[in-house]
Design a protein around this motif. Structure first.
Motif, mmCIF file in Angstrom:
data_model
loop_
_atom_site.group_PDB
_atom_site.id
_atom_site.type_symbol
_atom_site.label_atom_id
_atom_site.label_comp_id
_atom_site.label_asym_id
_atom_site.label_seq_id
_atom_site.Cartn_x
_atom_site.Cartn_y
_atom_site.Cartn_z
ATOM 1 N N ASP A 73 0.857 -1.185 0.000
ATOM 2 C CA ASP A 73 0.000 0.000 0.000
ATOM 3 C C ASP A 73 0.898 1.240 0.000
ATOM 4 O O ASP A 73 1.468 1.594 1.029
ATOM 5 N N ASN A 116 0.361 4.242 0.088
ATOM 6 C CA ASN A 116 -0.048 5.343 0.971
ATOM 7 C C ASN A 116 0.558 5.210 2.360
ATOM 8 O O ASN A 116 0.691 6.198 3.075
ATOM 9 N N ARG A 117 0.896 3.963 2.741
ATOM 10 C CA ARG A 117 1.436 3.776 4.087
ATOM 11 C C ARG A 117 2.958 3.727 4.090
ATOM 12 O O ARG A 117 3.577 3.671 5.138
#
Lengths: 641, 169
Positions: free
Chosen positions: B90, B92-93
């Motif tokens: 992910d 975004n993390r």
């Protein structure tokens, strides 16, 4: 574990290792024996190098990489995830078509440049500048002169030859008008070419235009590009190749049926062996003559040899075989094997299909590797550049080097396989017509009556991707079994000769109808028509039959095949044979499958354009079936049962 | 246990590994037929250019059962589903710490350094496009089950990909 100079490490347990058994490499026993010898002596051959190339690059195999400009190289992802266009926007269709056109251009260039050399020699001969050459076929000279509109009344042969040479030279750089040879084609075909805009103009012009069109940002429509490919092919088949054949016949004689022997066993254990390899007969004609020179024979005797033995490889071999019955040592893939016998004093090469590997290979034996063409040098050669004005002298010098090399032969390194095969060759179009009693009628009657089902033209190279000679021999055997009369040139002809198919007795392997025809005429069921440029002879023969029947070539019960093709010349040949109206089966896959548009045009769409197309079929038996199917279709259309 | 190892210094960016992988995972197993198959066969290896270094890396994720990259990721940007059949990513993390790159067993230790350029994460981006969350979909490197040698290793003309015991490198 191996550590390279750059510090990187190569582990022996990794990498792609594939071992092919010798019997899988060639169907020919002599070749298998030499491959065995190569293995024992640690000698590398084309088959070993092929294994090192595996698996081959997918982009290259599909024809979807482009290096035509320096923004690239670009390639198209055949699975649709990655790039679908090159930097300029070229799609797979455009890239494949452009690459294909460049292959045709290179092939046409090779044949036509060969023709130019022959014409230049012819011209020098007519001017008295090339004393070694003479006019061998006056009748053919005069008939060519009249075809080209050159008056011969009250003129000397040299004068006529000079005028003809000048006229022929103009065919290369022609800026307007047509190529004279194209007027030999049936009128309906010529009309079709004109309508399609693929009637060839100057020979050089078509090749130059291919290079121009494939430059970045010029021709970017696959169909449009391929039409130029057909036109360029035609400038080869009905231009360069045909001129080469015609001029060589005038200079060296038009082939007539004769007997000879083929395969590695023709190399002699007690004579000096000189191999002529390549494609142009201009020098090899002289070598054949020089090998009979009393002075050199005497020298050979002094050196302990019982004579001088000239043997051919590839089409140089076919040229001297057709005209003199000079034996042939092998096909394209046997060039290295000939050296591996350890019995070759000189490997003399001119141009085309000569492996650069011969340089290193001849260094492992006593063999002298002699390169002769101003255009072609190779690693580790003795340069003996050949020029027409002192042709015979050069040939003698070359043979002398071979003779003087005889004492250097290392007996424990010599193994000459015993396999050699007799053959009957020399079937020029003229010879075939005269065997038929002066006109194609008897053959036409045999076709009409069904004794001969049709004609198969089988040609082309060897290719390591196909077991050596397996494709050639099995396809031809299947065709004659089914009463198809086969005409052959190039390496297919040599492969057939090695398999014993070029003998009248081979008609025993033919179907009953063809067998009877062969027996009546005393001919083999497979007719050797010459070298690769001599495919033009097949075109002339096909035209003669079509004209006699009042039909187009595409109406004839005939089909072509190149079961083991590899060179760019073969692509050009494919282009002109199909454009001339003959359905052609290719035994190895051309680099076009990356474009569905190009593939479907070549294998189908062309039917609606030129009345013939390509098929691809590596299995020779299935390829024969495709040809038979096509032949039967054409028989039916002509109203023959 | 043999595994595929990547030696980026040898990679010439030809993408032979990609096409070979797609063909090996096609129905027909033949290049000339595979290009016409519907759905198109999926490759499990991606060539990642690293412009900063002027090199390219053939990256292929095995989705290890006990994935070291997952275990070291401080933000759980790299994570596994419950039955540990897939490694997902992910972006975004992700905080660009690159620790994951240094523990992947598929790189020769020498090149763990290079991975600090972030190639690994971009490869995960690629995988995200093709990896179905369904474990049975199985679009992941399976080391070419049934073959002696993975197709990508066989296809690499420069041996940038090798198949070896990890401890021998």
């Amino acid at each position: 574990m191996k550590v390279f100079a750059d510090g990187s490490i190569f582990m022996l347990n990794v990498g792609y290792e594939m071992k092919t058994e010798i019997y899988e490499k060639s169907i020919d026993l002599a070749s298998q024996k030499m491959l065995q010898k190569a293995e024992e002596e640690g000698i590398e051959t084309a088959w070993d190098r092929y294994e090192k190339q595996l698996p081959q690059c997918s982009f290259g195999q599909l024809g979807v990489c482009c290096r035509n400009c320096n923004m690239g190289p670009c390639r198209i992802d055949p699975f649709g995830e990655g790039a679908q266009k090159g930097i300029c926007g070229a799609t797979a269709d455009i890239i494949v078509a452009r690459n294909f056109l460049r292959m045709i251009a290179a092939g046409a260039a090779a044949h036509s440049d060969h023709a130019r050399d022959a014409v230049l020699t012819f011209k020098k001969m007519s001017e008295g500048e090339a004393g070694s050459y003479r006019i061998k076929d006056e009748a053919k000279l005069l008939s060519l002169a009249s075809e080209y509109g050159i008056p011969s009344e009250g003129k000397s042969l040299e004068e006529v030859a000079g005028k003809l040479a000048d006229t022929l030279l103009q065919e290369f750089g022609k800026q307007d008008g047509h190529l004279q040879c194209t007027r030999r084609v049936p009128e309906s075909r010529l009309k079709l070419w004109a309508e399609l805009g693929i009637e060839p103009r100057g020979i050089d012009r078509e090749i130059v235009e291919c290079m121009h069109r494939t430059h970045i940002g010029v021709d970017n429509d696959a169909v449009h590009i391929l039409l130029q490919g057909l036109r360029t092919g035609l400038s080869d088949g009905w231009g360069g190749s045909m001129i080469a054949t015609d001029v060589q016949d005038v200079l060296f004689g038009t082939p007539q049926p004769r007997r000879s022997t083929v395969n590695l066993g023709v190399l002699s254990s007690d004579k000096v062996n000189v191999i002529v390899h390549g494609h142009e007969p201009i020098l090899s004609e002289m070598i054949v003559e020089a090998a009979e020179d009393p002075e050199l024979l005497k020298l050979a005797e002094e050196k302990g040899a019982s004579g001088i033995n000239v043997a051919g490889i590839c089409c140089t071999g076919n040229e001297t075989l057709m005209r003199h019955g000079t034996p042939i040592a092998g096909t394209f893939l046997q060039q290295e094997l000939a050296v591996i016998t350890g019995a070759v004093e000189a490997m003399v090469v001119d141009v085309q299909c000569v492996m650069p590997s011969l340089g290193e290979l001849t260094g492992c034996y006593h063999t002298k590797f002699i390169s002769t063409s101003p255009k072609a040098d190779f690693p580790n050669t003795v340069r003996m550049e050949f020029h027409e004005n002192r042709a015979y002298e050069t040939a003698k010098e070359i043979v002398k080097i071979a003779v003087e090399n005889f004492p250097n032969r290392v007996p424990e390194k010599v193994t000459i396989p015993e396999e050699k095969q007799e053959c009957m060759v020399g079937f020029s179009a003229e010879a075939i017509l005269s065997a038929l009693g002066g006109s194609p009628d008897p053959l036409i009657e045999a076709i009409k009556g069904g004794a001969v089902r049709g004609i198969g033209a089988v040609v082309g190279c060897n290719n390591v991707k196909i077991k050596h000679n397996y494709g050639h021999v099995n396809l031809v055997k299947e065709l004659i079994k089914n009463n198809v009369l086969v005409v052959t040139t190039g390496c297919n002809a040599i492969a057939c000769a090695e398999a014993g198919l070029l003998l009248p007795e081979a008609s025993e392997m033919a179907g009953d109808g063809l067998k009877a025809v062969c027996k009546a005429l005393g001919i083999p069921p497979v007719l050797h028509m010459g070298s690769c440029v001599d495919i033009s002879r097949i075109l002339v023969l096909a035209s003669a039959i079509a004209n006699r029947l009042g039909v187009d070539i595409s109406d004839l019960p005939a089909a072509g095949a190149a079961p083991e093709w590899m060179s760019e010349k073969a692509v050009s040949i494919g282009a002109y044979v199909v454009s001339s109206g003959v359905f052609t089966v290719l035994g190895t896959i051309p680099a076009v499958l990356g474009s569905q548009a190009v593939t479907s045009l070549l294998t189908g769409g062309l039917n609606g354009v030129v009345g013939a197309s390509f098929a691809v079929e590596p299995d020779p038996l299935k390829a024969a079936d495709l040809m038979l199917e096509h032949i039967d279709e054409k028989r039916k259309a002509l109203g023959l049962n | 246990m043999k595994d595929l190892m990547i030696r980026p210094e040898r990679c010439m960016g030809c993408r032979s590994c990609e096409t070979a992988c797609a063909v090996a995972h096609s129905e027909s197993k033949s290049l000339f037929s595979a290009i016409g198959e519907k759905p198109a066969p999926k490759k499990r290896i991606n060539l990642e250019p690293v412009p900063d270094l002027g090199v390219s890396l053939p990256i292929t994720c095995r989705h290890c059962k006990e994935a070291p990259c997952v275990s070291v990721c401080p933000t759980k940007a790299i994570y596994q589903d419950e039955n540990a059949s897939m490694v997902s990513y992910d972006p975004n993390r992700c905080v660009d710490c690159w620790i994951c790159s240094t523990v992947c067993s598929r790189f020769t230790p020498l090149y763990h350094m290079i991975l600090v350029m972030g190639c690994w994460t971009s490869s995960m981006n690629h995988n995200r496009k093709v990896i179905s969350r369904q474990a049975e979909a199985g679009i992941k490197c399976d080391l070419c089950e049934g073959r002696d040698m993975p197709a990508c290793v066989e296809a690499c003309p420069t041996h940038a990909l090798i198949f070896t015991e990890a401890n021998e490198v």
